[in-house]
Design a protein around this motif. Structure first.
Motif, short mmCIF file in Angstrom:
data_model
loop_
_atom_site.label_atom_id
_atom_site.label_comp_id
_atom_site.label_asym_id
_atom_site.label_seq_id
_atom_site.Cartn_x
_atom_site.Cartn_y
_atom_site.Cartn_z
N VAL A 7 -0.77 -10.44 -12.23
CA VAL A 7 0.59 -9.72 -10.88
C VAL A 7 1.19 -10.89 -10.32
O VAL A 7 2.18 -10.99 -10.45
N THR A 95 -0.23 -3.59 -4.01
CA THR A 95 -1.31 -3.56 -4.79
C THR A 95 -2.16 -4.37 -3.78
O THR A 95 -1.63 -4.25 -1.92
N ASP A 267 -7.64 -4.55 -4.74
CA ASP A 267 -7.70 -3.75 -5.75
C ASP A 267 -5.96 -3.57 -6.36
O ASP A 267 -4.63 -3.50 -5.22
N LEU A 268 -5.78 -4.05 -7.30
CA LEU A 268 -4.00 -4.05 -8.20
C LEU A 268 -3.80 -3.08 -8.65
O LEU A 268 -2.10 -3.55 -8.65
N ASN A 269 -4.49 -1.61 -7.96
CA ASN A 269 -3.01 -0.49 -8.49
C ASN A 269 -3.53 0.02 -7.29
O ASN A 269 -2.74 1.92 -7.12
#
Length: 281
Positions: A7, A95, A267-269
Motif C-alpha cells: 500500500v 485503509t 485494516d488494509l481493506n
C-alpha cells in the motif's frame, strides 16, 4: 514485501507521478533510501516510507492536492484541521492505520507516506551554536504540539507525571488557535535563502545532532532502485547515509530489526472512518 508495504509503495508511485508531472524535486531519505541502497527495496522490517523535498517544491506540492486520486489525501495542518505537525503525509483513505500517538486526533488515519520539507540552515560549512538552538527550539515546539496526541490515562505510579503532561497538552492545544504555532514554525524554518545556503536540514526529522548537513548531498539527484522501480535519491547518497547512519551497510542486531510504529487499529481493506465507527475509536 508485506501487504502494508505494498500500500505504501502505491502511495509512493502516485507521489512521484505528481512530482514528475509538475517538475518538482524529491528525494528518498532515511530508512527508505537505506533500503534502496542496501536491499534494493524496503528494509524487511521497515513499516513506512520517507521522502523529502526542498521547501520551494514542498510548498508547490501542498497546492496540488487535487491532482491525486480522490481516495488519496494530502494531509497537512491546512487540509486537515486537527493535524498539527509541520510536515505532510499522503494517505490512502481506503485503509486504516491508527498510530498510538494519533489515537486522540480526529484526523484521516489512512496508511501513509511521510513528506518532509528541506530548509536552509547556514551559509557556513560548520553549523553554529545558533543553529543548534534553532533546531532545538523547533523541536521543543514540535514536541509541545505532539503532546495533544498523548492524553494519558492516569496510573498510580505515574499519576503526577500523567497529570502534568495532560495539563501541558491541553494548554498547547488551546494555545494554537488557527495553527498560529504551525505557521510560525514554517516561517522560522524556511525564511533563510535556500540557494545561498551550504547547509540544509530536515527540521522535522528526529536526528538532532546530524540534522544540518551539506546541501551538496542533494545537488541534482540520482536514480536508485526500490522494489523494481527507479526513484530519485540524493546524488551523494553514500555521503548522506554515512552522515546519518555511519556504517550503513552493516545490519543491526536481530533484536533491533523491528518497525517503529505501533497501532491502535489496522485494516488494509477498510477505510478509517468506517473502522473507527465500528471499533469506537
Amino acid at each position: 514485501m508485506n501487504d502494508l508495504q505494498k500500500v505504501e509503495l502505491d502511495l509512493l508511485k502516485e507521489f512521484v507521478r505528481v512530482c514528475n508531472e509538475n517538475n518538482l524535486k524529491y528525494y528518498l531519505i532515511g530508512g527508505t533510501l537505506l533500503g534502496a541502497v542496501r536491499h534494493k527495496g524496503f528494509i524487511p522490517w521497515d513499516d513506512d516510507i520517507d521522502v523529502a523535498m526542498p521547501r520551494k517544491d514542498y510548498n508547490k506540492l501542498m497546492k496540488l492536492k487535487d491532482e491525486f486520486p480522490s481516495y488519496y489525501f494530502l494531509q497537512n495542518y491546512k487540509t486537515d484541521p486537527h493535524y498539527i505537525y509541520n510536515y505532510a503525509k499522503l494517505r490512502d483513505s481506503r485503509t486504516t492505520y491508527i498510530e498510538n500517538f494519533y489515537v486522540c486526533h480526529k484526523i484521516n488515519h489512512g496508511v501513509w507516506i511521510d513528506i518532509f520539507p528541506i530548509d536552509a540552515v547556514s551559509k557556513k560549512k560548520k553549523p553554529s551554536k545558533r543553529f543548534r538552538h534553532r533546531f532545538f527550539y523547533v523541536w521543543w515546539n514540535v514536541y509541545l504540539m505532539y503532546l495533544p496526541g498523548l492524553f494519558r490515562k492516569f496510573h498510580k505510579k505515574t499519576f503526577f507525571k500523567d497529570l502534568g503532561l495532560n495539563i501541558v497538552a491541553l494548554l498547547t492545544f488551546l494555545g494554537n488557535p488557527f495553527h498560529l504555532r504551525n505557521k510560525w514554525l514554517d516561517y522560522y524554518a524556511s525564511h533563510r535563502n535556500y540557494d545561498e545556503s551550504v547547509l540544509v536540514a530536515n527540521y522535522m526529522g528526529n536526528i538532532p545532532n546530524k540534522a544540518a548537513m551539506p546541501k551538496e548531498f542533494f545537488l541534482d539527484g540520482i536514480e536508485v532502485e526500490f522494489e523494481g522501480n527507479k526513484y530519485i535519491g540524493p546524488k551523494d547518497y553514500d555521503g548522506y547515509l554515512t552522515w546519518v547512519y555511519g556504517d550503513y551497510m552493516k545490519l543491526p542486531p536481530e533484536e533491533k530489526r523491528v518497525g517503529h510504529h505501533y497501532d491502535k487499529g489496522f485494516d488494509l481493506n477498510k477505510g478509517y472512518e468506517e473502522y473507527s465507527k465500528e471499533h469506537r475509536i
